[in-house]
Design an enzyme around this catalytic site. Structure first.
Site, PDB file in Angstrom:
ATOM      1  N   LYS A 210       0.830  -1.201   0.000  1.00  0.00           N
ATOM      2  CA  LYS A 210       0.000   0.000   0.000  1.00  0.00           C
ATOM      3  C   LYS A 210       0.866   1.253   0.000  1.00  0.00           C
ATOM      4  CE  LYS A 210      -1.730   2.038   3.569  1.00  0.00           C
ATOM      5  NZ  LYS A 210      -2.454   2.404   4.808  1.00  0.00           N
ATOM      6  N   ASP A 228      -6.379   0.916   0.873  1.00  0.00           N
ATOM      7  CA  ASP A 228      -6.473   1.194   2.300  1.00  0.00           C
ATOM      8  C   ASP A 228      -7.850   0.762   2.803  1.00  0.00           C
ATOM      9  OD1 ASP A 228      -8.239   3.093   1.383  1.00  0.00           O
ATOM     10  OD2 ASP A 228      -7.336   4.775   2.471  1.00  0.00           O
TER      11      ASP A 228
END
Length: 342
Positions: A210, A228
């Site tokens: 991420k 996320d």
């Protein structure tokens, strides 16, 4: 004479037969009509339960443009919940891309909400954003980067001094260890420069896929999907995928869009999740993509009540960054206040 009488008898018998056949041919038509009527009635009865399934709440009024949530309510637009059951792959791709186009109109100024001036600042800020808000990180990093402007400086820092600066972000001891560790790795393994490859970034302490995609997409212009918590929640609500593992979500959603759209798509989805499509109380009645959402009705559908659920000032502009992009300021957004102000 015999032939003549025989002919008359034959003709009479033919008429009699014809007369008997006529009712027979009409009877099936009546039965068919009756059967058709029965079928229509049966279909109507079957269709009736579907009407009862419609939501009892008021339909949403969806704003057409980004300014709708800011300058007033857009013209009324009745929304009916849609169901993607049995949705083909082609239909899913079209719906997903249309949602992204709609969000691009609502958030034309979407951008990463972390302040940064170079890849090093962005990777550090992204690591610090775990378990806290981007606003809190932006209020904290100016002091950090003023004292430790380069990876070499932060790598040689005294941990206790860094901890004191990072205390407002929470989990400051673990974060201190991560940012000092990644700074040492950058200094020793990459000549003090942040690498521009995924396989190198994920080797840095505290950096996962991420964080790596945030850095690649926003510091290097290389497309990536940032999965996320907001992204995960929304793509499942929209039924783009049923996956729960971030890597699998990334692959499933990435297959629906051209690679060039991935970075902006991430911004659009995350902004929408933070502002309107909340985890506990989504503001369905103020949602611009309500007609395309299979989860419509999970939240408040009354437009006026939904407007009260909108987060950030003006219902659309967050004011997260201390130094936001000019396009955001031109749209009416406000810079965030520094730490301790107000």
């Amino acid at each position: 004479m015999k032939k003549s009488s025989a002919s008359k008898e034959t003709a009479a018998s033919r008429k009699a037969v014809a007369g008997k056949k006529t009712p027979a041919t009409k009877a099936p038509a009546k039965k068919a009509a009756a059967g058709k009527t029965a079928a229509q009635k049966a279909a109507a009865k079957k269709a009736a339960p579907l009407k009862r399934q419609a939501p009892a709440k008021k339909p949403a009024v969806a704003p057409k443009k980004a300014t709708a949530a800011v300058k007033g309510v857009a013209p009324a637009k009745t929304v009916a919940p849609t169901s993607p059951r049995g949705e083909s792959r082609t239909a899913l791709v079209r719906r997903a891309r249309r949602i992204d186009r709609e969000l691009a109109e609502v958030y034309p100024y979407a951008h990463p909400e972390l302040d940064f001036e170079n890849p090093f600042q962005l990777v550090v800020a992204t690591v610090l954003s775990a378990q806290t808000t981007d606003l809190r990180v932006n209020q904290t990093t100016p002091a950090l980067f003023a004292k430790y402007p380069t990876p070499e400086d932060l790598a040689a820092a005294v941990p206790e001094e860094v901890e004191e600066i990072l205390r407002p972000t929470g989990f400051f001891r673990a974060k201190t260890k991560s940012v000092i560790g990644l700074s040492k790795a950058l200094t020793e393994d990459f000549g003090g420069e942040v690498p521009g490859r995924l396989e190198d970034l994920v080797k840095l302490p505290g950096v996962g896929r991420k964080t790596a995609f945030v850095v690649l997409g926003n510091a290097f212009g290389r497309p990536g999907i940032t999965v996320d918590t907001h992204f995960q929640r929304l793509v499942r609500r929209w039924r783009w995928t049923d996956e729960t593992d971030p890597d699998k979500i990334e692959a499933a959603v990435g297959a629906l869009f051209p690679k060039s759209d991935w970075t902006d798509l991430s911004h659009h989805v995350i902004w929408h999740g933070r502002r309107i499509c909340h985890a506990r109380k989504p503001a369905c009645g103020a949602c611009p993509i309500a007609p395309l959402c299979p989860a419509y009705g999970e939240g408040e559908t009354d437009p006026e009540k939904a407007k009260k659920l909108l987060k950030y000032e003006k219902g659309g502009f967050p004011g997260q960054r201390l130094k936001p992009p000019q396009s955001y300021l031109d749209a009416g957004g406000k810079p965030a206040p520094p730490l301790g102000a107000g």
